[in-house]
Design a protein around this motif. Structure first.
Motif: not given
Length: 398
Positions: A373-383, A385-390
């Motif tokens: 589940v936590v590994l899946a969150v890594m993917v979800l979080f990366s996606v 973050q890629s969709r919004q500016p810093a």
């Protein structure tokens, strides 16, 4: 003094942190001792002992969506002081409860003030921390809760070895009464306070939640879902594999690892942004859960505690910081309420669903699944973050 060197440790920050620690000390002491009261002295079942935990958490979840609106109308300081007074008064009533139904009602009522207080305290902590040091500051603030994870059960279970429940309830009542006094020393910045009632009559979804904080709050709910496997089943799993002695030190090692890493990781969050800190911490959290699934010795269990302390111990304040930074400062109460509402839902859902997994497939499968589940969150979080500016530069400029 330059903005980058403004101190986190103001009177208001120390006061709200100490009050938070006092509340969670009582919360975790009762969490670990009330099931014993229900089973051994009220002659109820283990299931009913678990319901005492669920009742308080359910009440907290129900009040969260309305917490932002309450703070908007009363003001954050008044909400903080009113909720801590109710929480303190409710703690004294445990002395008079002598049957299960009354205890269940008291737990639900206690959960309402708990949910309201923790929302207000989290919002105020974010408000009194310099914006450019918010990641570091909220990390320190979260330690008040994580230290109570160790201190609360230790205090409660130690007292019960030498005294009856009545003495435990008196001690907890006096401790929270003393700790609640520091709430009155908190001063909320005028620009963050929203004490005047809005003139509009129309009721909307934004009165309940902060939509901008919702994406990161949803992600945090999956982390809470995974973490619930620790707080709900670690001691039972350790007993099953003959490591009950080592399990008593699990949260102590967890807290020490978190304390040692907190200053560096908090500063790194503020200086380099959330991805730099959160992605490695997610990997550490997942690795710690996976290590628990194959644990057979005490040193493996305690090593997993250290790894999880480094990982999960940083995730909660980091995600909370992101949720608060996603909206204007006047909406920090709504952002905090949204964040903790989803977080509590994750804990509640995990406590139930992981129980089914443990019953059907065993604890090794449970902790392996948690790691995935936590590994899946890594993917979800990366996606996400890629969709919004810093946001780091804009937050520092605020």
């Amino acid at each position: 003094m330059t903005s980058s060197h403004r101190s986190i440790w103001s009177k208001s920050f120390i006061s709200v942190s100490f009050t938070q620690f006092s509340v969670f000390l009582v919360f975790y002491a009762l969490l670990t001792t009330l099931p014993i009261l229900v089973i051994e002295e009220m002659n109820e079942t283990q299931s009913e002992g678990g319901i005492t935990v669920t009742a308080m958490l359910l009440a907290a979840i129900l009040i969260r969506p309305f917490s932002g609106k309450i703070m908007e109308r009363l003001g954050k300081k008044r909400t903080l002081t009113a909720s801590i007074m109710v929480f303190t008064a409710t703690t004294f009533f445990y002395l008079s409860v002598d049957h299960f139904t009354a205890l269940l009602g008291l737990r639900f009522f206690h959960g309402l003030s708990f949910g309201l207080f923790t929302t207000a305290s989290g919002a105020i902590a974010a408000d009194v921390i310099p914006p450019e040091r918010r990641g570091e500051g909220l990390g320190y603030f979260a330690m008040s809760m994580n230290l109570a994870v160790v201190a609360g059960p230790f205090l409660g279970l130690t007292l019960l070895q030498y005294a009856p429940f009545s003495i435990l309830f008196i001690v907890l009542s006096l401790l929270i009464a003393g700790g609640s006094l520091s709430a009155f020393l908190v001063q909320v910045p005028p620009e963050a306070e929203a004490a005047s009632a809005p003139s509009k009559v129309k009721f909307s979804l934004q009165d309940l939640i902060e939509l901008k904080a919702l994406p990161i709050a949803v992600i945090s709910s999956f982390i809470a879902f995974a973490y619930s496997s620790i707080i709900s089943f670690l001691s039972v799993y350790a007993n099953a594999i003959g490591l009950s002695g080592a399990s008593s030190y699990f949260f102590l090692v967890f807290a020490l690892a978190m304390l040692l890493s907190r200053p560096y990781l908090g500063r790194a969050y503020d200086a380099k942004g959330p991805k730099f800190v959160i992605l490695p911490c997610l990997l550490l959290f997942s690795s710690g859960l996976l290590l628990i699934s194959i644990t057979s010795t005490a040193w493996m269990l305690l090593l997993s505690a250290a790894i999880i302390g480094l990982g999960y111990g940083t995730l909660l304040p980091s995600f909370q910081t992101m949720a608060i930074q996603s909206a204007p400062i006047t909406r920090s109460g709504h952002s905090t309420a949204t964040f903790f509402m989803l977080y509590d839902i994750g804990i509640a859902a995990g406590s139930f669903l992981w129980g089914l997994v443990a019953a059907g497939a065993g604890y090794q499968v449970l902790y392996t699944a948690s790691a995935l589940v936590v590994l899946a969150v890594m993917v979800l979080f990366s996606v996400q973050q890629s969709r919004q500016p810093a946001r780091v530069a804009s937050d520092q400029a605020s």
